[in-house]
Motif scaffolding. Structure first.
Motif, PDB file in Angstrom:
ATOM      1  N   LYS A  17       5.365 -18.175  -4.248  1.00 12.25           N
ATOM      2  CA  LYS A  17       5.799 -16.973  -4.960  1.00 12.25           C
ATOM      3  C   LYS A  17       7.304 -16.992  -5.231  1.00 12.25           C
ATOM      4  CE  LYS A  17       2.078 -14.506  -5.657  1.00 12.25           C
ATOM      5  NZ  LYS A  17       1.651 -14.154  -7.033  1.00 12.25           N
ATOM      6  N   ALA A  55       9.134 -16.920  -8.923  1.00 11.68           N
ATOM      7  CA  ALA A  55      10.187 -15.974  -9.300  1.00 11.68           C
ATOM      8  C   ALA A  55      11.422 -16.705  -9.816  1.00 11.68           C
ATOM      9  CB  ALA A  55      10.550 -15.097  -8.104  1.00 11.68           C
ATOM     10  N   THR A 109      11.320 -11.114 -12.909  1.00 13.30           N
ATOM     11  CA  THR A 109      10.975 -11.694 -11.611  1.00 13.30           C
ATOM     12  C   THR A 109      10.431 -10.687 -10.608  1.00 13.30           C
ATOM     13  OG1 THR A 109      13.243 -11.375 -10.823  1.00 13.30           O
ATOM     14  CG2 THR A 109      12.740 -13.472 -11.864  1.00 13.30           C
ATOM     15  N   ARG A 110      10.563  -9.397 -10.872  1.00 15.29           N
ATOM     16  CA  ARG A 110      10.097  -8.380  -9.930  1.00 15.29           C
ATOM     17  C   ARG A 110       9.001  -7.552 -10.592  1.00 15.29           C
ATOM     18  NH1 ARG A 110      15.523  -6.329  -6.712  1.00 15.29           N
ATOM     19  NH2 ARG A 110      16.054  -8.368  -5.867  1.00 15.29           N
TER      20      ARG A 110
END
Length: 266
Positions: free
Chosen positions: A175, A179, A127-128
């Motif tokens: 966004k 995520a 997710t990052r």
């Protein structure tokens, strides 16, 4: 006080020691329920926040005191430290004040369904995308909680109940939704790899129950924004409860129907 019995209860992301922790709501929940097993699925104490600025209210201590009292009175308490309380991962395999510490855990429901339990920071890579985005995301989240705090102060002045502005906004930002979806997919993939029926986690402060690809995905949410917990009923259902000014069931999964539903869909 009348209490409601559940065989199992899951809570995570309490963040004791952080100014936006809703310790009073959690304390009311803990005092209103009893269970055979209480699962603490990480980030119970926010050591990161306390390193930056020490913050500790009487209600925060009372939450720990209540959990300890449950452990001493016969409730099995299983603690799976998260990233904000990762210091306690050094105690994995040991017991702290009658509380078992595990890195992950397998829970078997009354219907024989197996669930993998973990905090969820294992899936951060999904997710990052880079450090800059991570820092920007943390800054934006702090701002969301600031808005959330003041919105609810105004609501209380006019007799309104607690409502998570932060959660409402997150669900409308593309966004953020991307995520969350990536995290859920990574968790479901891990459950498949482990050969279990489902997964229960926290970490992203996004409570949910869903069935995807034959896997039951459950996230117990948090006590910063949402004030939610997962409970297993005596009838084999897993429920997602919201517990603030008004308590109600958010979502339910009936595990005895999951397999039949999936077979029909196939």
């Amino acid at each position: 006080m009348t209490t409601t019995y559940y065989p199992s209860i899951w809570i995570s992301d309490v963040h004791l020691g952080y100014k936006d922790c809703k310790a009073d709501y959690l304390l009311d929940f803990l005092n209103s329920t009893r269970c055979d097993v209480l699962y603490l699925v990480g980030d119970i104490v926010d050591l990161w926040s306390m390193k930056r600025q020490f913050y500790w209210q009487a209600s925060h201590y009372k939450v720990l005191e209540c959990i300890q009292a449950k452990a001493e009175s016969g409730t099995r308490v299983v603690y799976i430290p998260g990233n904000h309380d990762e210091t306690f991962r050094s105690y994995v395999g040991k017991s702290l004040f009658n509380i078992e510490v595990h890195r992950t855990f397998i829970h078997t429901t009354s219907l024989g369904k197996k669930f993998l339990l973990l905090h969820g920071d294992d899936f951060d890579s999904a997710t990052r995308y880079n450090k800059l985005i991570s820092i920007a995301g943390d800054t934006a989240y702090d701002f969301l909680l600031f808005l959330n705090r003041w919105t609810n102060r105004v609501r209380r002045l006019y007799g309104g109940h607690y409502w998570s502005l932060a959660s409402w906004l997150k669900n409308r930002v593309h966004k953020a939704r991307e995520a969350i979806s990536a995290f859920e997919s990574a968790a479901i993939h891990e459950a498949k790899k482990q050969g279990v029926d489902g997964i229960i986690c926290g970490h992203i402060h996004q409570p949910a129950i869903k069935v995807q690809d034959g896997i039951v995905y459950c996230n117990d949410g948090d006590w910063i924004e949402n004030c939610t917990a997962l409970v297993e009923g005596q009838n084999g259902r897993i429920e997602l409860l919201h517990w603030s000014d008004i308590q109600h069931v958010v979502n339910v999964v009936e595990l005895d129907k999951v397999k039949a539903h999936d077979a029909k869909a196939a």
